[in-house]
Design a protein around this motif. Structure first.
Motif, PDB file in Angstrom:
ATOM      1  N   LYS A 268     -17.461 -22.647   0.632  1.00 22.81           N
ATOM      2  CA  LYS A 268     -18.281 -23.833   0.425  1.00 22.81           C
ATOM      3  C   LYS A 268     -18.653 -24.384   1.791  1.00 22.81           C
ATOM      4  N   ILE A 269     -19.949 -24.466   2.065  1.00 23.54           N
ATOM      5  CA  ILE A 269     -20.451 -24.883   3.370  1.00 23.54           C
ATOM      6  C   ILE A 269     -21.165 -26.220   3.216  1.00 23.54           C
ATOM      7  N   LYS A 270     -20.872 -27.136   4.106  1.00 21.29           N
ATOM      8  CA  LYS A 270     -21.533 -28.433   4.085  1.00 21.29           C
ATOM      9  C   LYS A 270     -23.041 -28.243   4.277  1.00 21.29           C
ATOM     10  N   GLY A 271     -23.833 -28.851   3.396  1.00 14.54           N
ATOM     11  CA  GLY A 271     -25.285 -28.738   3.495  1.00 14.54           C
ATOM     12  C   GLY A 271     -25.874 -27.629   2.659  1.00 14.54           C
ATOM     13  N   ALA A 272     -25.013 -26.753   2.095  1.00 13.16           N
ATOM     14  CA  ALA A 272     -25.499 -25.653   1.253  1.00 13.16           C
ATOM     15  C   ALA A 272     -25.114 -25.946  -0.192  1.00 13.16           C
ATOM     16  N   THR A 273     -26.058 -25.798  -1.098  1.00 12.39           N
ATOM     17  CA  THR A 273     -25.791 -26.100  -2.505  1.00 12.39           C
ATOM     18  C   THR A 273     -24.905 -25.047  -3.151  1.00 12.39           C
ATOM     19  N   GLU A 274     -25.058 -23.800  -2.730  1.00 12.49           N
ATOM     20  CA  GLU A 274     -24.272 -22.706  -3.296  1.00 12.49           C
ATOM     21  C   GLU A 274     -23.286 -22.190  -2.246  1.00 12.49           C
ATOM     22  N   PRO A 275     -22.138 -21.639  -2.690  1.00 13.85           N
ATOM     23  CA  PRO A 275     -21.195 -21.040  -1.739  1.00 13.85           C
ATOM     24  C   PRO A 275     -21.875 -19.926  -0.936  1.00 13.85           C
ATOM     25  N   VAL A 276     -21.465 -19.787   0.311  1.00 16.47           N
ATOM     26  CA  VAL A 276     -22.047 -18.816   1.233  1.00 16.47           C
ATOM     27  C   VAL A 276     -21.013 -17.736   1.525  1.00 16.47           C
ATOM     28  N   ARG A 277     -21.439 -16.483   1.444  1.00 18.10           N
ATOM     29  CA  ARG A 277     -20.516 -15.391   1.737  1.00 18.10           C
ATOM     30  C   ARG A 277     -20.292 -15.305   3.247  1.00 18.10           C
ATOM     31  N   VAL A 278     -19.029 -15.106   3.607  1.00 20.71           N
ATOM     32  CA  VAL A 278     -18.645 -15.062   5.011  1.00 20.71           C
ATOM     33  C   VAL A 278     -18.005 -13.707   5.290  1.00 20.71           C
ATOM     34  N   PHE A 279     -18.320 -13.143   6.460  1.00 29.96           N
ATOM     35  CA  PHE A 279     -17.793 -11.849   6.864  1.00 29.96           C
ATOM     36  C   PHE A 279     -17.144 -11.987   8.235  1.00 29.96           C
ATOM     37  N   GLU A 280     -16.122 -11.173   8.482  1.00 30.70           N
ATOM     38  CA  GLU A 280     -15.506 -11.145   9.796  1.00 30.70           C
ATOM     39  C   GLU A 280     -15.916  -9.876  10.516  1.00 30.70           C
ATOM     40  N   LEU A 281     -16.375 -10.031  11.740  1.00 37.14           N
ATOM     41  CA  LEU A 281     -16.756  -8.893  12.570  1.00 37.14           C
ATOM     42  C   LEU A 281     -15.497  -8.318  13.209  1.00 37.14           C
ATOM     43  N   GLU A 282     -15.199  -7.053  12.896  1.00 31.99           N
ATOM     44  CA  GLU A 282     -13.955  -6.448  13.369  1.00 31.99           C
ATOM     45  C   GLU A 282     -14.159  -5.500  14.538  1.00 31.99           C
ATOM     46  N   GLY A 283     -15.264  -4.787  14.585  1.00 30.40           N
ATOM     47  CA  GLY A 283     -15.485  -3.845  15.674  1.00 30.40           C
ATOM     48  C   GLY A 283     -16.742  -3.048  15.440  1.00 30.40           C
ATOM     49  N   VAL A 284     -17.012  -2.127  16.362  1.00 29.31           N
ATOM     50  CA  VAL A 284     -18.184  -1.266  16.222  1.00 29.31           C
ATOM     51  C   VAL A 284     -17.822  -0.091  15.330  1.00 29.31           C
ATOM     52  N   SER A 285     -18.818   0.452  14.650  1.00 33.42           N
ATOM     53  CA  SER A 285     -18.592   1.647  13.846  1.00 33.42           C
ATOM     54  C   SER A 285     -18.907   2.873  14.694  1.00 33.42           C
ATOM     55  N   THR A 286     -18.779   4.019  14.111  1.00 28.37           N
ATOM     56  CA  THR A 286     -19.114   5.254  14.832  1.00 28.37           C
ATOM     57  C   THR A 286     -20.617   5.494  14.857  1.00 28.37           C
ATOM     58  N   LEU A 287     -21.375   4.697  14.095  1.00 30.10           N
ATOM     59  CA  LEU A 287     -22.825   4.864  14.030  1.00 30.10           C
ATOM     60  C   LEU A 287     -23.479   3.998  15.096  1.00 30.10           C
ATOM     61  N   ARG A 288     -24.420   4.570  15.821  1.00 32.91           N
ATOM     62  CA  ARG A 288     -25.040   3.836  16.918  1.00 32.91           C
ATOM     63  C   ARG A 288     -26.540   3.632  16.724  1.00 32.91           C
ATOM     64  N   THR A 289     -27.173   4.559  16.066  1.00 28.47           N
ATOM     65  CA  THR A 289     -28.629   4.520  16.007  1.00 28.47           C
ATOM     66  C   THR A 289     -29.097   4.297  14.575  1.00 28.47           C
ATOM     67  N   ARG A 290     -30.394   3.945  14.481  1.00 31.69           N
ATOM     68  CA  ARG A 290     -30.995   3.736  13.173  1.00 31.69           C
ATOM     69  C   ARG A 290     -30.957   5.022  12.346  1.00 31.69           C
ATOM     70  N   LEU A 291     -31.148   6.158  13.028  1.00 30.48           N
ATOM     71  CA  LEU A 291     -31.121   7.435  12.319  1.00 30.48           C
ATOM     72  C   LEU A 291     -29.723   7.741  11.790  1.00 30.48           C
ATOM     73  N   GLU A 292     -28.697   7.438  12.592  1.00 33.83           N
ATOM     74  CA  GLU A 292     -27.328   7.690  12.139  1.00 33.83           C
ATOM     75  C   GLU A 292     -26.982   6.827  10.929  1.00 33.83           C
ATOM     76  N   VAL A 293     -27.430   5.583  10.945  1.00 32.42           N
ATOM     77  CA  VAL A 293     -27.201   4.706   9.784  1.00 32.42           C
ATOM     78  C   VAL A 293     -27.938   5.257   8.572  1.00 32.42           C
ATOM     79  N   ALA A 294     -29.180   5.735   8.795  1.00 37.35           N
ATOM     80  CA  ALA A 294     -29.948   6.315   7.686  1.00 37.35           C
ATOM     81  C   ALA A 294     -29.267   7.572   7.153  1.00 37.35           C
ATOM     82  N   ARG A 295     -28.691   8.372   8.052  1.00 40.02           N
ATOM     83  CA  ARG A 295     -27.978   9.585   7.607  1.00 40.02           C
ATOM     84  C   ARG A 295     -26.779   9.222   6.757  1.00 40.02           C
ATOM     85  N   ALA A 296     -26.069   8.166   7.150  1.00 38.96           N
ATOM     86  CA  ALA A 296     -24.912   7.738   6.361  1.00 38.96           C
ATOM     87  C   ALA A 296     -25.351   7.252   4.983  1.00 38.96           C
TER      88      ALA A 296
END
Length: 921
Positions: A268-296
């Motif tokens: 629940k975020i102040k100023g937002a009517t609906e709950p907002v999804r929150v994520f924690e950034l943990e680290g980089v993945s093994t994918l680096r490029t747009r093509l690698e993400v597309a391959r995955a």
């Protein structure tokens, strides 16, 4: 007593930023916290703090000694934290940047519990800690070309994607946050051990739209957040735990695949009517490029590139015969350069060849030699798991097998790879000599150690200066070898080596309509609901495969497409195809790299439309930017835009005409403008179009209506829509209906006057008059009729009331099949028309009455009405046609003949037909 030590490394050092004299061992300035070591931004060489030029490559430094005015700026000013080249660019293009919409990623970082920590320490000690903290933050943000917009007392607000756009702004923010997390953890450990305090930092990131406000000389900017972009980033920071980074859902979606994130669930975020999804950034993945993400995610079908693969095959054959080749694949973003290179590399591997790869990255200016080091490490088989010793062994073993004479070069090579041998340090030699030794290793690799090897370097448009020098040497070494070097880049990249005889440029064009259909067929499947979607997507994306895939992905994420790969169905009609955030970022970054004049011209042209003529552009710019309206400047700007493939010349005579290469480029350039500026340009375009095309106003009416509408000139827009409806309705009833409907919609937003009421009645009549021919539903027709009748009664317009009743009668009878209602309304229309002096209107309503009697079976009444009309009103085939869309008099004769024939009075019916034919001829 020994004399003074004259080693320069032991001398006190002056800070390049504030001038404070520091001990020789100082790594950071005691006064302002600035780092005491400096590195060349081009080649990465470590330099003394006061250096103005690099001793390795001669590049002028943006760090090091600055003039007194710059040096004396308070360190908490944004300009004091911004690299000079970036600050200069912002200030040069300030007028173009002010008042623009931008897609950005916002990063907030602050010290958790800073007030409690400050109370525990002396104010001077706390100031020193915070100065160092701010320097770490600023350096980390600058490393990924972000911009420190504000200092918040115990932290910062940083922007990625503004004031200068970046196509990967969300990724840069995440890289910067992870870099800062590690650097600040080390700093926290140092403070815990040295001062005994628990120093921790938290960060929050969100992506969205902002409006760039005024930019001051100190680079301070005013931003207006849209959709709580800035506020939500700050909320993410407040939700983060110590040493943690929280992402909003918008950012998490954008960087999906590139980083490891953990879903923390809704908050629940102040100023937002609906709950907002929150994520924690943990680290980089093994994918680096747009093509690698597309391959995955699963690569789409490779289509439309057979001819290009043949060119690469032919180059490979020439190289294997001893004629080394350099191939440059050039195309704008998203056209498929990386996919083509990937498919070619896979083909080479399948043929038993070795493929070594390197890639330039968007923030590569701060990571010198990255692609070159990647290539070399790949060639020598060095991985991230290798220790320094293991890496040295691989380098030495490979090189000495080729030539034992390279033993003396090994220390230099080890240093270059960042794995120096402590037992064999690099001797003190001239930097130029060292560089020649390294280039010699490169030539050995290319000419003697790389048979059946293909090297691939991608995205040269982001190459750093040091890597560019290496690449130039590399290209020189390829001639007469068995080596193939494949590079790819965007049109803005330029190099002198492209004139080599063994260099071949391979331009990629957008996919053809057939190829796009093949691509989408494999991606979407054959469900009948998606019929026509491929054409709409192709028209929107201009055959760019990346844009095509991202539009589809956007439809999937929104739920408009449901199913699985190759088996999707459309769940709702697609009214418009929005620009996905990923595509918007790519195009916005390209536009932002333009010079100020080119950018202004492109944005103005985007308001004119996908196609625009130079005369209209000249006149509009003269009105909206009179100080920058020199014809020579405009010609040069258009030439630059054409060379960069933003626009194409479509015609040169009788006037120069241009078209945007991609509809999405036009859309993104248009979207960057604020509404107020857009409105001014639209108004200027309307005036210029009306003046230049004064003899074609009917033809241009729809365009003029569009521009007046977007200029906020509602009444003028309604009048132009009326004119467009009358012109288009002659040949295209559906288009005429659309314009009449737009007239009605616009009039509802205006205060009611006699003029608006009269136009409203006309629009309702025009809507019905064309709508009945298209099979308008009776319910819709009833609403339009009531709207028009009310307006006609309020204005006392009996003529309009008559016309409305007659046309509504035709809808009820001919479309709805309500014969009695047809007759009732046509009788009322005839009565109302007879109260006017308009013979054309009277003929029109009696024509409707004739058919009303026919359909209701009132044949005798109908025949009598037809005879009376023919005796009383002129036998003019053209009279009254504006009310019916056909000749009312001939219609009456037609109806009369039909009813006579039904009664068996064939002679009279034939006579009526012959009279009608005579009049028609």
């Amino acid at each position: 007593m020994s004399g003074p030590n004259t080693d320069s490394n032991e001398l006190p050092m002056s800070c390049a930023r504030c001038g404070h004299v520091n001990p020789a061992r100082a790594k950071f300035c005691l006064e302002c916290g600035a780092p005491m070591d400096a590195r060349c931004a081009s080649c990465g060489t470590e330099l003394p703090p006061a250096a103005k030029f690099c001793l390795e490559c001669g590049t002028a430094l943006t760090t090091g000694a600055q003039d007194v005015k710059e040096r004396d700026r308070p360190p908490h000013e944004p300009r004091a934290q911004t690299p000079k080249h970036l600050a200069d660019k912002i200030l040069r293009s300030r007028s173009a940047l002010e008042g623009e919409r931008k897609q950005v990623t916002v990063l907030f970082a602050d010290v958790k519990g800073s007030m409690e920590l400050a109370e525990q320490l002396d104010s001077e000690a706390w100031s020193e800690i915070m100065q160092r903290f701010f320097r770490i933050l600023s350096d980390g943000v600058e490393r990924f070309e972000g911009f420190v917009d504000k200092f918040t007392g115990d932290g910062i607000m940083a922007l990625f994607g503004a004031p200068i756009a970046h196509e990967d702004h969300a990724q840069r923010a995440c890289y910067a946050a992870l870099h800062l997390r590690d650097a600040l953890k080390r700093y926290a450990d140092e403070l815990r051990l040295s001062r005994g305090i628990d120093f921790s930092v938290r960060m929050g990131i969100n992506s969205g739209a902002v409006v760039v406000g005024k930019i001051g000389d100190d680079l301070r900017m005013e931003y207006t957040a849209q959709g709580h972009t800035v506020g939500l980033a700050q909320r993410m920071e407040q939700l983060a735990a110590a040493h943690a980074i929280c992402l909003s859902e918008a950012t998490a979606k954008t960087v999906a695949g590139y980083f490891k994130v953990r879903d923390l669930g809704p908050a629940k975020i102040k100023g937002a009517t609906e709950p907002v999804r929150v994520f924690e950034l943990e680290g980089v993945s093994t994918l680096r490029t747009r093509l690698e993400v597309a391959r995955a995610r699963g690569l789409t079908r490779f289509v439309g590139r057979d001819a290009e693969m043949d060119v690469l095959e032919a180059a490979l054959a020439r190289a294997r015969a001893g004629n080394g080749q350099v191939i440059g694949i050039v195309a704008e973003a998203g056209t498929g350069k990386s996919r083509l290179c990937y498919e070619f590399a896979e083909h080479c591997r399948a043929a038993g060849m070795r493929v070594i790869e390197g890639r330039c990255v968007p923030y590569g200016k701060n990571l010198p030699l990255l692609p070159i080091l990647q290539i070399f490490r790949h060639f020598y088989g060095i991985t991230e798991q290798d220790s320094d010793r293991s890496a040295r062994e691989k380098l030495a073993g490979h090189l000495l097998l080729l030539d034992e004479g390279y033993r003396e070069v090994l220390p230099v090579l080890f240093e270059f790879f960042g794995v120096p041998d402590p037992d064999r340090p690099v001797p003190r030699i001239d930097p130029e000599v060292k560089q020649r030794q390294l280039f010699g290793v490169l030539r050995t690799l290319v000419q003697h150690g790389a048979e059946d090897t293909v090297a691939l370097i991608e995205d040269l448009h982001w190459i750093d200066g040091a890597s560019a020098a290496w690449l130039h040497e590399w290209v020189d070494a390829v001639a007469g070898t068995h080596f193939v070097l494949v590079v790819n880049f965007r049109p803005e990249f330029a190099a002198t080596w492209v004139r080599k005889s063994y260099y071949q440029q391979l331009p990629l064009v957008p996919l053809s309509t057939q190829a796009v259909h093949q691509l989408l067929a494999s991606l979407l499947g054959p469900d009948p609901s998606i019929a026509g979607l491929a054409d709409a997507i192709h028209a929107r994306t201009g055959g760019n495969p990346f844009f095509t895939e991202e539009v589809v992905q956007s439809l999937i994420e929104s739920g408009t497409l449901q199913g699985s790969a190759g088996n999707y169905r459309l769940t709702a009609p697609v009214e418009t195809l929005d620009v996905p955030a990923s595509v918007h970022a790519v195009l916005a970054a390209r536009i932002d790299r333009l010079a100020e004049r080119e950018k202004q011209v492109l944005q103005t042209a985007a308001v004119i439309g996908k196609e625009f003529s130079e005369p209209v552009l000249v006149q509009v710019l003269a009105e909206v930017a009179p100080h920058d309206a020199a014809p020579a400047d405009l010609t040069a700007a258009l030439r630059s835009l054409a060379q960069a493939e933003f626009v194409y010349e479509q015609a040169l005579y009788p006037v120069a005409e241009y078209t945007f290469k991609h509809p999405l480029t036009q859309q993104v350039a248009y979207d960057t403008l604020l509404r107020e500026r857009r409105a001014r340009v639209h108004a200027a375009v309307a005036r210029a179009t009306a003046e230049i095309h004064a003899e074609k106003l009917d033809e241009k009416a729809a365009l003029l209506a569009h521009h007046c509408e977007h200029a906020g000139e509602t009444w003028q827009a309604a009048l132009w829509h009326k004119r467009a409806a009358e012109w288009a309705g002659l040949t295209n009833a559906a288009e005429g209906v659309r314009h009449w409907q737009r007239v009605r919609s616009l009039l509802r937003t205006l205060p009611q006057t006699s003029e608006t009421a009269q136009l409203g009645v006309t629009a309702c009549f025009g809507n019905l008059n064309l709508g009945w021919r298209l099979g308008m539903p009776s319910g819709e027709a009833a609403g339009i009729f009531e709207e028009g009748r009310r307006l006609a009664e309020q204005s006392g317009n009996e003529r309009a009331r008559a016309a409305l009743h007659g046309t509504y009668a035709a809808v009820l009878g001919l479309v709805g099949g309500y014969s009695d209602e047809y007759l009732r309304y046509s009788r009322e229309a005839t009565r109302l028309a007879d109260q006017t002096n308009d013979q054309g209107l009277q003929l029109a309503e009696r024509s409707f009455l004739a058919f009303g009697c026919l359909f209701a079976g009132r044949l005798v009444e109908g025949i009598e009405s037809c005879i009376a009309t023919c005796q009383r009103l002129p036998a003019d085939p053209a009279l009254g046609a504006e009310f019916t869309g056909y000749s009312p008099f001939l219609g009456i004769l037609h109806g009369q003949a039909w009813m006579l024939a039904l009664l068996g009075r064939l002679g009279e019916a034939t006579a009526a037909c012959e009279r009608a034919e005579h009049l028609a001829r």
